[in-house]
Design an enzyme around this catalytic site. Structure first.
Site, mmCIF file in Angstrom:
data_model
loop_
_atom_site.group_PDB
_atom_site.id
_atom_site.type_symbol
_atom_site.label_atom_id
_atom_site.label_comp_id
_atom_site.label_asym_id
_atom_site.label_seq_id
_atom_site.Cartn_x
_atom_site.Cartn_y
_atom_site.Cartn_z
ATOM 1 N N LYS A 75 0.886 -0.151 -17.542
ATOM 2 C CA LYS A 75 1.621 -0.523 -16.328
ATOM 3 C C LYS A 75 0.913 -1.695 -15.687
ATOM 4 O O LYS A 75 -0.312 -1.706 -15.587
ATOM 5 C CB LYS A 75 1.587 0.686 -15.382
ATOM 6 C CG LYS A 75 2.434 0.565 -14.152
ATOM 7 C CD LYS A 75 3.833 1.102 -14.368
ATOM 8 C CE LYS A 75 4.784 0.706 -13.267
ATOM 9 N NZ LYS A 75 5.167 -0.721 -13.269
ATOM 10 N N LYS A 99 -7.273 1.211 -11.936
ATOM 11 C CA LYS A 99 -6.490 1.541 -10.736
ATOM 12 C C LYS A 99 -5.620 2.782 -10.987
ATOM 13 O O LYS A 99 -5.560 3.686 -10.157
ATOM 14 C CB LYS A 99 -5.602 0.341 -10.387
ATOM 15 C CG LYS A 99 -5.052 0.380 -8.994
ATOM 16 C CD LYS A 99 -4.159 -0.813 -8.751
ATOM 17 C CE LYS A 99 -4.923 -2.110 -8.927
ATOM 18 N NZ LYS A 99 -4.049 -3.292 -8.712
ATOM 19 N N LYS A 111 -0.946 -6.228 -17.865
ATOM 20 C CA LYS A 111 -0.590 -7.304 -16.942
ATOM 21 C C LYS A 111 0.110 -8.400 -17.724
ATOM 22 O O LYS A 111 -0.062 -8.503 -18.945
ATOM 23 C CB LYS A 111 -1.840 -7.886 -16.273
ATOM 24 C CG LYS A 111 -1.575 -8.526 -14.942
ATOM 25 C CD LYS A 111 -1.393 -7.500 -13.835
ATOM 26 C CE LYS A 111 -1.134 -8.123 -12.499
ATOM 27 N NZ LYS A 111 -1.245 -7.117 -11.424
ATOM 28 N N THR A 195 2.145 -1.708 -1.395
ATOM 29 C CA THR A 195 0.762 -2.165 -1.592
ATOM 30 C C THR A 195 0.054 -2.259 -0.245
ATOM 31 O O THR A 195 -1.056 -1.739 -0.056
ATOM 32 C CB THR A 195 0.760 -3.528 -2.325
ATOM 33 O OG1 THR A 195 1.462 -3.353 -3.550
ATOM 34 C CG2 THR A 195 -0.645 -4.016 -2.593
ATOM 35 N N ASN A 226 3.811 -10.538 0.053
ATOM 36 C CA ASN A 226 4.216 -9.134 0.080
ATOM 37 C C ASN A 226 3.096 -8.247 0.645
ATOM 38 O O ASN A 226 3.288 -7.534 1.638
ATOM 39 C CB ASN A 226 4.610 -8.714 -1.346
ATOM 40 C CG ASN A 226 4.900 -7.236 -1.450
ATOM 41 O OD1 ASN A 226 4.045 -6.398 -1.195
ATOM 42 N ND2 ASN A 226 6.131 -6.888 -1.800
ATOM 43 N N SER A 363 5.397 2.349 -7.677
ATOM 44 C CA SER A 363 6.028 1.966 -8.949
ATOM 45 C C SER A 363 6.137 3.201 -9.858
ATOM 46 O O SER A 363 7.143 3.385 -10.553
ATOM 47 C CB SER A 363 5.208 0.895 -9.664
ATOM 48 O OG SER A 363 5.593 -0.392 -9.248
HETATM 49 P P1 NAD Z 1 2.983 -12.902 -2.980
HETATM 50 O O1 NAD Z 1 3.414 -13.938 -3.952
HETATM 51 O O2 NAD Z 1 4.022 -12.117 -2.264
HETATM 52 O O3 NAD Z 1 2.034 -13.563 -1.874
HETATM 53 C C1 NAD Z 1 0.912 -14.323 -2.201
HETATM 54 C C2 NAD Z 1 0.442 -14.999 -0.913
HETATM 55 O O4 NAD Z 1 -0.797 -15.656 -1.168
HETATM 56 C C3 NAD Z 1 1.391 -16.069 -0.392
HETATM 57 O O5 NAD Z 1 1.436 -15.979 1.004
HETATM 58 C C4 NAD Z 1 0.713 -17.372 -0.807
HETATM 59 O O6 NAD Z 1 1.050 -18.444 0.034
HETATM 60 C C5 NAD Z 1 -0.726 -16.982 -0.643
HETATM 61 N N1 NAD Z 1 -1.647 -17.826 -1.380
HETATM 62 C C6 NAD Z 1 -1.509 -18.357 -2.613
HETATM 63 N N2 NAD Z 1 -2.594 -19.102 -2.911
HETATM 64 C C7 NAD Z 1 -3.416 -19.012 -1.839
HETATM 65 C C8 NAD Z 1 -4.680 -19.559 -1.530
HETATM 66 N N3 NAD Z 1 -5.316 -20.354 -2.384
HETATM 67 N N4 NAD Z 1 -5.234 -19.233 -0.340
HETATM 68 C C9 NAD Z 1 -4.587 -18.437 0.533
HETATM 69 N N5 NAD Z 1 -3.394 -17.901 0.288
HETATM 70 C C10 NAD Z 1 -2.813 -18.186 -0.873
HETATM 71 O O7 NAD Z 1 1.979 -11.973 -3.780
HETATM 72 P P2 NAD Z 1 1.577 -10.459 -3.488
HETATM 73 O O8 NAD Z 1 2.449 -9.596 -4.305
HETATM 74 O O9 NAD Z 1 1.435 -10.229 -2.031
HETATM 75 O O10 NAD Z 1 0.141 -10.418 -4.188
HETATM 76 C C11 NAD Z 1 -1.049 -10.825 -3.493
HETATM 77 C C12 NAD Z 1 -2.247 -10.168 -4.155
HETATM 78 O O11 NAD Z 1 -2.054 -8.764 -4.122
HETATM 79 C C13 NAD Z 1 -2.455 -10.535 -5.626
HETATM 80 O O12 NAD Z 1 -3.823 -10.548 -5.919
HETATM 81 C C14 NAD Z 1 -1.802 -9.391 -6.343
HETATM 82 O O13 NAD Z 1 -2.305 -9.225 -7.652
HETATM 83 C C15 NAD Z 1 -2.179 -8.258 -5.429
HETATM 84 N N6 NAD Z 1 -1.335 -7.069 -5.588
HETATM 85 C C16 NAD Z 1 -0.001 -7.112 -5.335
HETATM 86 C C17 NAD Z 1 0.743 -5.963 -5.531
HETATM 87 C C18 NAD Z 1 2.212 -5.910 -5.223
HETATM 88 O O14 NAD Z 1 2.787 -4.821 -5.336
HETATM 89 N N7 NAD Z 1 2.840 -6.995 -4.829
HETATM 90 C C19 NAD Z 1 0.133 -4.778 -5.962
HETATM 91 C C20 NAD Z 1 -1.241 -4.772 -6.176
HETATM 92 C C21 NAD Z 1 -1.967 -5.925 -5.989
#
Ligand code: NAD
Length: 437
Positions: A75, A99, A111, A195, A226, A363
């Protein structure tokens, strides 16, 4: 190619695996089982032909890595980002294995990603890319083998296209092949903010343990997508002052705290948090200073929440972090060298494999609901998520206290114990050499 060699070209993956060494001293796991976890089960690299709107053809590169499936189907999310590479995807798959084990889900880790800046694509090009990627990895994934989900710059609509493409290839509806789908296409209630909510449930365990009131705990959040927006909204509603947020364009800071719902509104209508600062009447309505992402990390706050990308807190800035607690909603935002510095300085780090496990947990709920064809109300999802997050947070915290180790090592010990038991149940050297029954 599975990564059986320790190639220096794999720096992010090597750094991720290096965390095991410390945890091994405290975990009940045999060396042979650990050796299995040092190598991804399978890694696939694909070329995706995408027809652009102007008629030209663009070839993009995508990856899917399945790290370990001892506990169940693998996953993990799919990321669309210009910096995506095999080493990063392998590291992210490795973290997913741990995780899922920490959250006690019947899943292994995987991934995927495509090296692309989706902001350069039109909506139609994005749909063609999403379907094209699934078409190239269709034999590698499946509801009982490997189940993708959203990650950086992918969203529910993209998950819906991907599920539809997989179903088209297999000539039957297969909602359980992917999670994070839109609700009308088989998504779960509560997946959108899961998350951030999971991280919020972990944070809610702190005031009681540290004798602090939420309203005195100032929060800075790097990344306002997100994960960042969800945790900001929940913390704000609970009275925590959110004093700084940022996105890829830069950040804003107000020591008195922001009205988070308006920030979310502006970010989602203008696509930049900076717009809150610089757009005429809005500038007057929201009092804020512009800061860089680097400055945000070094603010004097109680909670620092990296919610963007990996490797943000490194050897280079770890000694400048003033936050008392770091909550890793992003995957891998702290390098292992930085970890040691933070630990020595008494900074509590709630590690990614615990703090952001809410996403994969809901999920999992979505996958279960798809298999049953029976859907739960939002309250039930929240209740079940809360139960898991608090139970596993307590379990990890208990290991930290009893073994006098940092919280990340404790989380790895927690996951390793579960993985170790599962791998040993299939027989290891001790069994086959007659040293145990
Ligand atoms: P997303 O695409 O919704 O948001 C990413 C955010 O990061 C955006 O606001 C973007 O502008 C910002 N960003 C990108 N580059 C940047 C930088 N250099 N400096 C500062 N901000 C920056 O993505 P997300 O789903 O919120 O994921 C964010 C993190 O959370 C990732 O590491 C992802 O692996 C992790 N994550 C997400 C989920 C999920 O369910 N969405 C679950 C577990 C972990």
């Amino acid at each position: 190619m599975p990564g059986h060699d320790h190639k220096p070209a794999d720096p992010i993956f090597e750094d991720a695996v290096s965390r095991l060494a410390k945890a091994l001293r405290y975990a009940e796991i045999e060396e042979e089982a650990v050796e299995r976890l040092r190598h991804p089960k399978a890694a696939l690299e694909v070329s995706i032909p995408v027809r652009m709107d102007d008629g030209s053809l663009r070839m993009l590169t995508g990856y899917r890595v399945r790290h370990d499936d001892t506990l169940g189907p693998t996953k993990g999310g799919i990321r669309f980002h210009p910096s995506v590479g095999l080493s990063e995807v392998k590291a992210l798959a490795f973290w997913m294995t741990f995780k899922c084990a920490v959250a006690n889900l019947p899943f292994g880790g995987a991934k995927g990603g495509v090296t692309v800046n989706p902001k350069d694509l039109s909506k139609l090009e994005l749909e063609r890319l999403s379907r094209g990627f699934i078409s190239q990895i269709a034999e590698f994934i499946g509801p009982d083998t490997d189940v993708p989900a959203p990650d950086v710059y992918t969203n529910p609509m993209i998950m819906g296209w991907m599920m539809d493409e997989y179903s088209r290839i297999h000539r039957r509806r297969v909602p359980g092949v992917i999670t994070g789908k839109p609700i009308p296409l088989g998504g779960s209630q509560g997946r959108d903010d899961a998350t951030g909510r999971g991280g919020f449930y972990c944070i809610q365990e702190l005031p009681r343990r540290h004798g602090m009131a939420p309203k005195s705990m100032r929060v800075a959040i790097q990344g306002f997508g997100n994960a960042g927006q969800s945790v900001a909204r929940l913390l704000h509603a609970e009275g925590y002052p959110v004093v700084a947020v940022s996105d890829s364009q830069g950040g804003i800071y107000n020591p008195k705290g922001f009205d988070v719902p308006s920030l979310i509104h502006f970010k989602n209508t203008t696509r930049r948090v900076e717009a809150v600062y610089c757009h005429g009447s809005v500038c007057e309505a929201v009092d804020a200073d512009r800061i860089t992402n680097e400055e945000l990390l070094e603010l004097d706050v109680d909670l620092l929440i990296p919610a963007a990308l990996e490797d943000q807190i490194t050897e280079g800035n770890a000694d400048k972090i003033k936050a008392r607690t770091v909550v890793e909603l992003a995957n891998g935002p702290t390098s292992s060298a930085a970890d040691a510095i933070l630990h020595d300085r008494g900074v509590l780090v709630i590690p990614d494999i615990l703090a952001n496990a809410g996403g994969v947990t809901v999920s999992y709920f979505e996958w279960v609901q798809n298999k049953m064809g029976y859907y739960w109300p939002l309250e039930e999802v929240h209740h079940k998520l809360h139960e898991i997050m608090v139970r596993e947070f307590d379990g990890v915290y208990e290991i930290m206290e009893s073994k006098r180790i940092d919280l990340r090592t404790a989380a790895y010990v927690h996951g390793l114990n579960r993985l170790g038991r599962a791998i040993a149940a299939q027989g290891t050297y001790r069994f086959f050499s007659g040293q145990s029954d």
